[in-house]
Design a protein around this motif. Structure first.
Motif, PDB file in Angstrom:
ATOM      1  N   TRP A 185      10.401  12.822 -64.841  1.00 27.97           N
ATOM      2  CA  TRP A 185      11.177  12.784 -66.076  1.00 27.97           C
ATOM      3  C   TRP A 185      10.957  11.486 -66.815  1.00 27.97           C
ATOM      4  N   PRO A 186      10.663  11.530 -68.114  1.00 31.56           N
ATOM      5  CA  PRO A 186      10.362  12.735 -68.884  1.00 31.56           C
ATOM      6  C   PRO A 186       9.152  13.467 -68.302  1.00 31.56           C
ATOM      7  N   PRO A 187       9.023  14.757 -68.584  1.00 32.21           N
ATOM      8  CA  PRO A 187       7.902  15.510 -68.017  1.00 32.21           C
ATOM      9  C   PRO A 187       6.565  14.980 -68.507  1.00 32.21           C
ATOM     10  N   PRO A 188       5.535  15.079 -67.676  1.00 30.63           N
ATOM     11  CA  PRO A 188       4.194  14.720 -68.150  1.00 30.63           C
ATOM     12  C   PRO A 188       3.792  15.609 -69.321  1.00 30.63           C
ATOM     13  N   ARG A 189       2.860  15.106 -70.099  1.00 28.40           N
ATOM     14  CA  ARG A 189       2.403  15.861 -71.275  1.00 28.40           C
ATOM     15  C   ARG A 189       1.946  17.253 -70.867  1.00 28.40           C
ATOM     16  N   TYR A 190       2.390  18.251 -71.616  1.00 25.68           N
ATOM     17  CA  TYR A 190       2.087  19.632 -71.293  1.00 25.68           C
ATOM     18  C   TYR A 190       1.106  20.217 -72.303  1.00 25.68           C
ATOM     19  N   PRO A 230      17.680  15.503 -65.264  1.00 25.18           N
ATOM     20  CA  PRO A 230      18.959  15.066 -65.835  1.00 25.18           C
ATOM     21  C   PRO A 230      19.638  16.201 -66.592  1.00 25.18           C
ATOM     22  N   GLY A 231      20.868  16.476 -66.239  1.00 24.31           N
ATOM     23  CA  GLY A 231      21.637  17.488 -66.933  1.00 24.31           C
ATOM     24  C   GLY A 231      21.283  18.910 -66.618  1.00 24.31           C
ATOM     25  N   VAL A 270       6.617  25.755 -65.994  1.00 26.83           N
ATOM     26  CA  VAL A 270       7.829  25.073 -65.541  1.00 26.83           C
ATOM     27  C   VAL A 270       8.950  25.349 -66.535  1.00 26.83           C
ATOM     28  N   PHE A 271       9.969  26.056 -66.095  1.00 27.02           N
ATOM     29  CA  PHE A 271      11.162  26.240 -66.909  1.00 27.02           C
ATOM     30  C   PHE A 271      12.066  25.030 -66.719  1.00 27.02           C
ATOM     31  N   VAL A 272      12.525  24.471 -67.817  1.00 25.73           N
ATOM     32  CA  VAL A 272      13.430  23.320 -67.774  1.00 25.73           C
ATOM     33  C   VAL A 272      14.724  23.688 -68.483  1.00 25.73           C
ATOM     34  N   VAL A 273      15.830  23.577 -67.775  1.00 24.82           N
ATOM     35  CA  VAL A 273      17.159  23.811 -68.336  1.00 24.82           C
ATOM     36  C   VAL A 273      17.910  22.494 -68.274  1.00 24.82           C
ATOM     37  N   THR A 274      18.329  21.983 -69.423  1.00 28.36           N
ATOM     38  CA  THR A 274      18.956  20.663 -69.471  1.00 28.36           C
ATOM     39  C   THR A 274      19.824  20.546 -70.712  1.00 28.36           C
ATOM     40  N   ASP A 275      20.703  19.562 -70.696  1.00 29.72           N
ATOM     41  CA  ASP A 275      21.474  19.238 -71.901  1.00 29.72           C
ATOM     42  C   ASP A 275      20.994  17.932 -72.514  1.00 29.72           C
ATOM     43  N   GLN A 276      19.827  17.463 -72.043  1.00 29.59           N
ATOM     44  CA  GLN A 276      19.259  16.203 -72.510  1.00 29.59           C
ATOM     45  C   GLN A 276      18.044  16.457 -73.400  1.00 29.59           C
ATOM     46  N   ASP A 277      17.940  15.680 -74.483  1.00 29.91           N
ATOM     47  CA  ASP A 277      16.713  15.721 -75.270  1.00 29.91           C
ATOM     48  C   ASP A 277      15.614  14.976 -74.523  1.00 29.91           C
ATOM     49  N   SER A 336      26.562  24.632 -70.882  1.00 32.13           N
ATOM     50  CA  SER A 336      27.353  24.261 -72.053  1.00 32.13           C
ATOM     51  C   SER A 336      26.614  24.546 -73.358  1.00 32.13           C
ATOM     52  N   ALA A 337      27.317  24.299 -74.458  1.00 34.47           N
ATOM     53  CA  ALA A 337      26.701  24.485 -75.773  1.00 34.47           C
ATOM     54  C   ALA A 337      25.548  23.524 -75.987  1.00 34.47           C
ATOM     55  N   GLU A 338      25.507  22.428 -75.225  1.00 34.11           N
ATOM     56  CA  GLU A 338      24.433  21.445 -75.363  1.00 34.11           C
ATOM     57  C   GLU A 338      23.214  21.818 -74.528  1.00 34.11           C
ATOM     58  N   HIS A 339      23.350  22.752 -73.616  1.00 33.10           N
ATOM     59  CA  HIS A 339      22.225  23.129 -72.771  1.00 33.10           C
ATOM     60  C   HIS A 339      21.238  24.014 -73.524  1.00 33.10           C
ATOM     61  N   TYR A 340      19.988  23.870 -73.189  1.00 25.65           N
ATOM     62  CA  TYR A 340      18.937  24.720 -73.740  1.00 25.65           C
ATOM     63  C   TYR A 340      17.834  24.854 -72.694  1.00 25.65           C
ATOM     64  N   ALA A 341      17.007  25.857 -72.871  1.00 20.52           N
ATOM     65  CA  ALA A 341      15.946  26.135 -71.902  1.00 20.52           C
ATOM     66  C   ALA A 341      14.604  26.170 -72.602  1.00 20.52           C
ATOM     67  N   SER A 342      13.615  25.591 -71.957  1.00 23.28           N
ATOM     68  CA  SER A 342      12.258  25.586 -72.500  1.00 23.28           C
ATOM     69  C   SER A 342      11.271  25.886 -71.380  1.00 23.28           C
TER      70      SER A 342
END
Length: 225
Positions: A34-39, A83-84, A138-145, A179-185
């Motif tokens: 974290w942060p993830p390596p360049r994809y 994180p998150g 890699v699916f990432v679910v987090t509330d962090q930018d 939460s409302a701040e969470h998102y998945a990519s």
């Protein structure tokens, strides 16, 4: 008379009963870089796919991702902590230039003995694979930018990653609210090997958009169900 040592009793709890033994701390889920390596490519997922009803939790979101992996034929994956939230990494697969996967068993030729192997070991296996293109999702679910690091993963970096992803999401994380701040990519790592003597190199950017990678792998359709 023989003096007997005094018996030391544990103090009573507030309700009058002896205190229970403290539970050991749960095993810490290994951390994804974290942060993830360049994809190579990425795609954002619809919130409704992972949180279709309330109360939404990270555990329910993880179950939807697992179900999509199963439907699309990705029967092995590893959990990591971010994180998150959490990350869920797929097994490495061999793909065509249009991002469609090879038919089994060639699809898994980068890691023919992948069961139980860590994300680190699967990535490292790419550097010993036959020439061709390979993909890890890699699916990432987090509330962090977050923004990816400037450098993509290399063999040297991959060997430093802590191996051994979790087989499931720990209850302590699964119970947390989506939460409302969470998102998945979805982060797509596409590697290419030109010959057997050359280490695999990440293609950044990929020739194919992230959504197309997911569609070709059957994951976009599985998630949208």
């Amino acid at each position: 008379m023989i003096d007997r040592p005094a018996v030391v009793r544990p103090p009573a709890a507030a309700n009058g009963s002896p205190p229970t033994a403290s539970r050991p701390e749960p095993t810490v889920l290994p951390a994804f870089p974290w942060p993830p390596p360049r994809y190579s490519a990425f795609a954002l997922l619809e919130r409704a796919w992972l949180a279709p009803q309330e109360p939404a939790t990270l555990g329910r979101a993880a179950q939807h991702l697992e179900d999509a992996f199963d439907l699309a034929g990705y029967v092995e994956r590893s959990y990591y902590r971010v994180p998150g939230g959490f990350a869920l990494a797929s097994r490495a697969e061999k793909i065509h230039p249009d991002a469609s996967p090879f038919a089994p068993p060639a699809r898994w030729s980068a890691d023919s003995a992948g069961a139980g192997r860590s994300f680190l070991e699967r990535i490292t296996a790419l550097f010993n694979a036959p020439p061709g293109r390979y993909r890890v999702i890699v699916f990432v679910v987090t509330d962090q930018d977050f923004a990816a690091t400037p450098q993509p993963p290399s063999e040297a970096v991959a060997r430093e990653w802590v191996g051994g992803g979790g087989l499931r999401l720990p209850p302590s994380i699964a119970a947390q609210a989506y939460s409302a701040e969470h998102y998945a990519s979805a982060l797509i790592y596409e590697f290419a090997r030109r010959d057997e003597r050359e280490a695999g190199q990440v293609r950044a950017p990929s020739d194919v958009p992230g959504r197309v990678h997911l569609e070709k792998g059957g994951l976009w359709q599985a998630l949208a169900q």
